[in-house]
Design an enzyme around this catalytic site. Structure first.
Site: not given
Ligand code: ADP
Ligand code: MG
Length: 384
Positions: A120, A123, A126, A159, A171
């Site tokens: 979140g 970077l 997701s 997504e 992304d």
């Molecule tokens: P970002 O900007 O990093 O993409 P998002 O809210 O779109 O943020 O995505 C984050 C979500 O992706 C987390 O809440 C989780 O569900 C999943 N996620 C990302 N990295 C991991 C990880 N290392 N382990 C488990 N889940 C992850």
């Molecule tokens: Mg994301």
């Protein structure tokens, strides 16, 4: 990210055997903000932080998934009704469903995964998660029949359809197409892309995370999109071929100045200038002119702050700190209203800049800055 870290957990949690190991990275976007939905260009690159997953078909119709970072285990079937509840598992489930939708005969598998993309922070952890599984399932069950663009669309649809986020394609595109030493200029109107050399010798890329999250962000985002659409509608009356703001010049915008609000005018001006800035940065990259690249990054920040009105006190503060320290380029990365600044910093200035930013940010806002170093790296791949 360490293969032994993932492999040891995979062995422990399953039957002691090993599978195939894949990684997919997060991304930065050097320049080109709010250009995607205006049919313009973006200039992302894959980073040296990603998600690593070990995957092995298990001969059943069940997916057994272990999140090493969350210390959470989930099992789910592959039918539409089998969606798991854990949000991290929904990304994997969504990718399975979308791969099946593309004709890939996905079967059950065991998997364990971990990552070092901050969640979140902008970077795109997701997209890394979606891309690593899209890439792996294509390799293990699809004889690599889907191309990278199809895999990026699988991640995007996962997504949209299973995680409730209406993201663009940048992304996932960057996570799959990324290459060490290059950024990718993506034309969001035609989906044409071109690699641009990015080898800033003597510079580092560092993100400063303000950890600000503004409640107004999503309504302001929708409001900006409405602005852009209103201006396109006005321009179209005189220039029917115009589809997006990307197709508009400042002259066209000036022709309709009396027909639109002054807010809409400023917002459109930012977008028209930003589309051109991406092209200017690409020219500069081809000449190895990182001073111009950096100047354009500042221009983007100022445009986003003063014209597009998508900044916030924390981001403007961090941008000013960078400027005062003599940092080559600095700007808000992402939609704005919070998140990170991306900084192109001379090696010798790095320590002073980051130290200074930490100190004055904590004084001013009463909380700690988070700092992420990144380097431009390769896209999704098998690593074992
Ligand atoms: P970002 O900007 O990093 O993409 P998002 O809210 O779109 O943020 O995505 C984050 C979500 O992706 C987390 O809440 C989780 O569900 C999943 N996620 C990302 N990295 C991991 C990880 N290392 N382990 C488990 N889940 C992850
Ligand atoms: Mg994301």
């Amino acid at each position: 990210m360490d293969i032994e870290h993932v492999r040891s957990r995979f062995i422990k949690h399953f039957d002691g055997t090993t599978g195939a190991v894949y990684v997919a990275p997060g991304r930065i976007n050097l320049i080109g903000e709010h250009t995607d939905y205006n049919g313009g260009y973006v200039l992302p690159g894959a980073i040296d932080k990603g998600i690593m997953a070990e995957v092995k078909p298990n001969g059943t119709d069940m997916v057994r998934a272990y999140s090493i970072d969350m210390k959470d285990y989930v099992e789910f079937g592959l039918g539409e009704a089998d969606a798991p509840r854990a949000s991290w598992a929904r990304y994997i489930f969504g990718v399975c469903r979308e791969m099946i939708g593309c004709g890939v005969e996905v079967k059950g598998f065991n998997t364990a995964f971990a990552g070092d993309v901050p969640l979140g922070a902008g970077l795109s952890s997701s997209a890394a998660l979606e891309s690593v599984y899209a890439y792996a399932l294509n390799d293990l069950f699809g004889e690599n029949r889907l191309d990278k663009l199809q895999l990026a669309r699988v991640g995007q649809r996962a997504e949209h359809n299973y995680c409730g986020v209406q993201c663009g394609i940048m992304d996932q595109f960057a996570s799959l197409f990324g290459q060490k030493g290059n950024l990718v200029r993506l034309d969001c109107k035609t989906m044409d892309y071109q690699y641009m050399p990015f080898q800033p010798q003597g510079f580092r890329l560092v993100l400063l995370d303000s950890t600000a999250k503004h409640e107004l962000a999503s309504s302001a985002y929708n409001d900006r999109r409405r602005s852009c659409e209103a201006v396109v509608a006005a321009v179209q009356k005189r220039h029917p071929a115009v589809e997006y703001l990307r197709d508009c010049s400042m002259d066209m915008l000036d022709e309709v100045k009396a027909d639109i609000t002054s807010d809409d005018y400023r917002h459109a001006q930012y977008v028209i200038e930003e589309v051109q800035r991406v092209l200017d940065v690409c020219d500069a990259l081809q000449k190895g002119d990182y001073e111009t690249v950096g100047q354009k990054m500042y221009d983007t920040h100022h445009g986003m702050s003063r014209l597009y009105e998508a900044s916030c006190p924390e981001l403007d503060f961090l941008n000013d700190v960078a400027f005062d320290c003599g940092v080559t380029g600095s700007r808000t990365m992402g939609g704005g209203f919070g998140g990170c600044t991306l900084n192109l910093v001379k090696e010798e200035l790095y320590g002073t800049f980051v130290g200074q930013a930490r100190e004055v940010f904590a004084q001013r806002f009463g909380r700690q800055l988070k700092v992420y170093d990144v380097a431009i790296s390769d896209g999704a791949r098998r690593v074992d």
